[in-house]
Design an enzyme around this catalytic site. Structure first.
Site, mmCIF file in Angstrom:
data_model
loop_
_atom_site.group_PDB
_atom_site.id
_atom_site.type_symbol
_atom_site.label_atom_id
_atom_site.label_comp_id
_atom_site.label_asym_id
_atom_site.label_seq_id
_atom_site.Cartn_x
_atom_site.Cartn_y
_atom_site.Cartn_z
ATOM 1 N N HIS A 131 0.831 -1.213 0.000
ATOM 2 C CA HIS A 131 0.000 0.000 0.000
ATOM 3 C C HIS A 131 0.868 1.267 0.000
ATOM 4 O O HIS A 131 0.447 2.314 0.497
ATOM 5 C CB HIS A 131 -0.951 0.022 1.201
ATOM 6 C CG HIS A 131 -1.763 -1.226 1.353
ATOM 7 N ND1 HIS A 131 -2.872 -1.486 0.588
ATOM 8 C CD2 HIS A 131 -1.602 -2.305 2.174
ATOM 9 C CE1 HIS A 131 -3.379 -2.661 0.933
ATOM 10 N NE2 HIS A 131 -2.624 -3.183 1.882
ATOM 11 N N SER A 149 15.248 20.169 -17.613
ATOM 12 C CA SER A 149 14.153 21.114 -17.806
ATOM 13 C C SER A 149 14.655 22.312 -18.599
ATOM 14 O O SER A 149 15.783 22.769 -18.393
ATOM 15 C CB SER A 149 13.617 21.584 -16.447
ATOM 16 O OG SER A 149 12.802 22.724 -16.585
ATOM 17 N N LYS A 178 16.732 20.518 -12.376
ATOM 18 C CA LYS A 178 15.928 19.321 -12.593
ATOM 19 C C LYS A 178 16.700 18.191 -13.258
ATOM 20 O O LYS A 178 17.515 18.406 -14.151
ATOM 21 C CB LYS A 178 14.698 19.648 -13.464
ATOM 22 C CG LYS A 178 13.705 20.594 -12.841
ATOM 23 C CD LYS A 178 13.112 20.035 -11.552
ATOM 24 C CE LYS A 178 12.211 18.842 -11.788
ATOM 25 N NZ LYS A 178 10.970 19.190 -12.514
ATOM 26 N N GLU A 227 9.256 7.661 -17.725
ATOM 27 C CA GLU A 227 7.869 8.102 -17.840
ATOM 28 C C GLU A 227 7.266 7.654 -19.165
ATOM 29 O O GLU A 227 6.084 7.295 -19.235
ATOM 30 C CB GLU A 227 7.809 9.622 -17.685
ATOM 31 C CG GLU A 227 8.095 10.079 -16.264
ATOM 32 C CD GLU A 227 8.344 11.576 -16.147
ATOM 33 O OE1 GLU A 227 8.126 12.113 -15.055
ATOM 34 O OE2 GLU A 227 8.757 12.200 -17.148
#
Length: 522
Positions: free
Chosen positions: A177, A298, A304, A311
């Site tokens: 969880h 970025s 970043k 992704e």
């Protein structure tokens, strides 16, 4: 004459020898297909992935026709020679499509006829329909890409097992969880992905075996009255067996559904792995550090380091699931026999295989290059008291506390402060030696005590790694057997096609040439 039938016509039959359509199949048509329909139904775009397979299938078919005496042996030799040259043109980048011929099958046949004339080249399609030719090409393509995909999954499993070998004693917290669960070894976490991928390999092999049946010789739907030899074409294309039933062979696409299903389940595995790497490489976790080669920056924020590639690995799962859904939807309402809807299976098959072969190729270098932050992993294994279960078990085993009461004693506290733990137990009138409690509280110690079969201790994980390594070896052997059978058949077909024009003068010559190169039957 009793029983005789007379054909009645209202007007005389016209014997117009001029063909009105430019299509190979246009014999009964009074004009060419409308340009808008041609654009709508063209297959050349997707067929560009199937050219080598289409020519290979024609080589096997023509060799069989000549050896069976269905077409003259010298004609078969000339066609084989032309097919070989066309395949070389494709391999070397010289292939030129004929746009007026809407698919690869018609392009190849038109090229053969243009090269040899109608009297010779026009014999190539004898005993064959595009119905069995389309599914043949799809199967040959699917088989090739499944072999590639299986090979890449083998590499991914190997990378995981190799990485795990070095981390059997390193502790980390596991999650249920997305909350702290129990301490496990880093190797235990890595090998659980190896276990999933080994099952993916089983599914891909099952899909491969369903695919690896030869449909050629089924004709349009019901076979042919010519004395064809389907086992010969099966051997020359390296199939494991003949797809026996002609109607089934031309109208079923369960091999495609099974291939897409196995690939999609594999993509789900990839997506889950990507999600975990994305989450754990965040500042809040910091348990993994991605190599700069697997990150993106970025355009605005200079600090970043984004997991962009992962992704995409996660995001493209939607496409794979969509392709499978589209394939099932396409098939669900089709009657038996060939339907033009089957054009869509090539689109979906090619898209899925292109997507998945690229996706799995990313995994081994990702595993090899990612840094596992062992100190941070150990820190987290202490931080939220992942040993609560073990402390409760200790109270049950050593102090005769009912488990439900032990659950209450342990459940509401965070015992990362060991001194607090000692005092808390005393409040419950539990007189536990500090040395025993310290051992129970130590995540590495606890992890090493889980010695049951399939558990997380170093000895248990060693057994898992050994077992998975053996299974991976079995997959490698089966994969190599399949790869060898296909390569031998491909090389054999090309060899006999390249020599046919030089040595074949009659049927006996062709039969001898086929015997020289024909792979052993199964």
């Amino acid at each position: 004459m009793a029983g005789a039938r007379t054909l009645h016509t209202t007007q005389p039959v016209e014997m117009d020898m001029e063909k009105k359509s430019t299509k190979m199949w246009g014999g009964r048509f009074s004009k060419d297909i409308d340009s808008s329909i041609l654009a709508w139904t063209e297959s050349i775009t997707v067929d560009s992935h199937l050219v080598a397979e289409d020519l290979w299938g024609s080589m096997a078919h023509v060799a069989m026709l000549g050896s069976q005496g269905i077409i003259p042996a010298n004609n078969a030799a000339a066609i084989l020679d032309t097919l070989y040259k066309l395949q070389q043109d494709w391999i070397e980048g010289r292939w030129q499509w004929i746009p007026s011929q809407e698919d690869v099958h018609m392009n190849a046949e038109k090229m053969v006829i243009d090269a040899l004339g109608m009297d010779v080249g026009g014999r190539m399609h004898t005993c064959r329909s595009r119905n069995d030719q389309v599914v043949l090409d799809s199967k040959l393509y699917a088989r090739r890409r499944l072999l590639e995909l299986r090979s890449r999954v083998v590499d991914a499993v190997e990378a995981l097992l190799k990485k795990a070998e070095a981390h059997k004693d390193d502790v980390m917290v596991s999650y249920t969880h997305v909350q702290h669960a129990q301490p496990v070894s880093v190797a235990y976490w890595l090998t659980h992905y190896a276990g999933v991928l080994l099952r993916d390999l089983q599914r891909l092999k099952a899909a491969y075996d369903t695919t690896d049946q030869n449909p050629l010789g089924s004709g349009a739907i019901a076979g042919t009255s010519f004395p064809i030899d389907r086992q010969l074409t099966t051997d020359l294309m390296g199939f494991q067996e003949v797809h026996l039933h002609g109607m089934d062979a031309t109208s079923s696409r369960d091999f495609m559904l099974e291939s897409l299903s196995a690939a999609t389940i594999l993509q789900v595995t990839m997506s889950r792995l990507a999600e975990e790497f994305i989450l754990w490489s965040s500042y809040e976790f910091r348990t993994l550090t991605l190599d700069d080669g697997f990150a993106m920056g970025s355009s605005m924020m200079p600090q970043k380091k984004n997991p962009g590639a992962l992704e995409l690995l996660r995001g493209r799962g939607g496409r794979a699931i969509g392709y499978l859904t589209a394939a099932c939807t396409m098939m669900k309402g089709l009657p038996s026999g060939y339907n033009r809807d089957f054009h869509e299976d090539k689109e979906l098959l090619v898209a899925t295989m292109e997507l998945m072969n690229k996706a799995v190729q990313v995994v081994p270098p990702l595993i090899n290059s990612t840094t596992i932050n062992l100190k941070r992993m150990e820190e987290l294994s202490w931080g939220n008291f992942a040993n609560a279960t073990e402390l409760a078990n200790y109270l049950v085993a050593k102090h005769d506390v009912p488990f439900r009461r032990a659950h209450d004693i342990v459940g509401n506290e965070n015992f990362s402060n060991t001194q607090f733990c000692f005092e808390h137990l005393k409040k419950w009138d539990i007189k536990a030696p500090e040395s025993e409690v310290l051992a129970v509280l130590n995540p590495t110690h606890v992890m090493k005590t889980y010695t049951s079969l399939g558990a997380t201790s170093p000895s248990s994980v060693s057994h898992i790694i050994d077992t998975y390594t053996a299974k991976l070896g079995e997959h490698r052997h089966v994969l190599q057997t399949d790869q060898t059978r296909v390569k031998r058949a491909y090389d054999a077909s090309r060899s006999l096609a390249s020599e046919a024009a030089k040595v074949v003068h009659n049927k006996d010559d062709l039969v001898k040439l086929i015997q020289k190169y024909r792979p052993t039957s199964h």
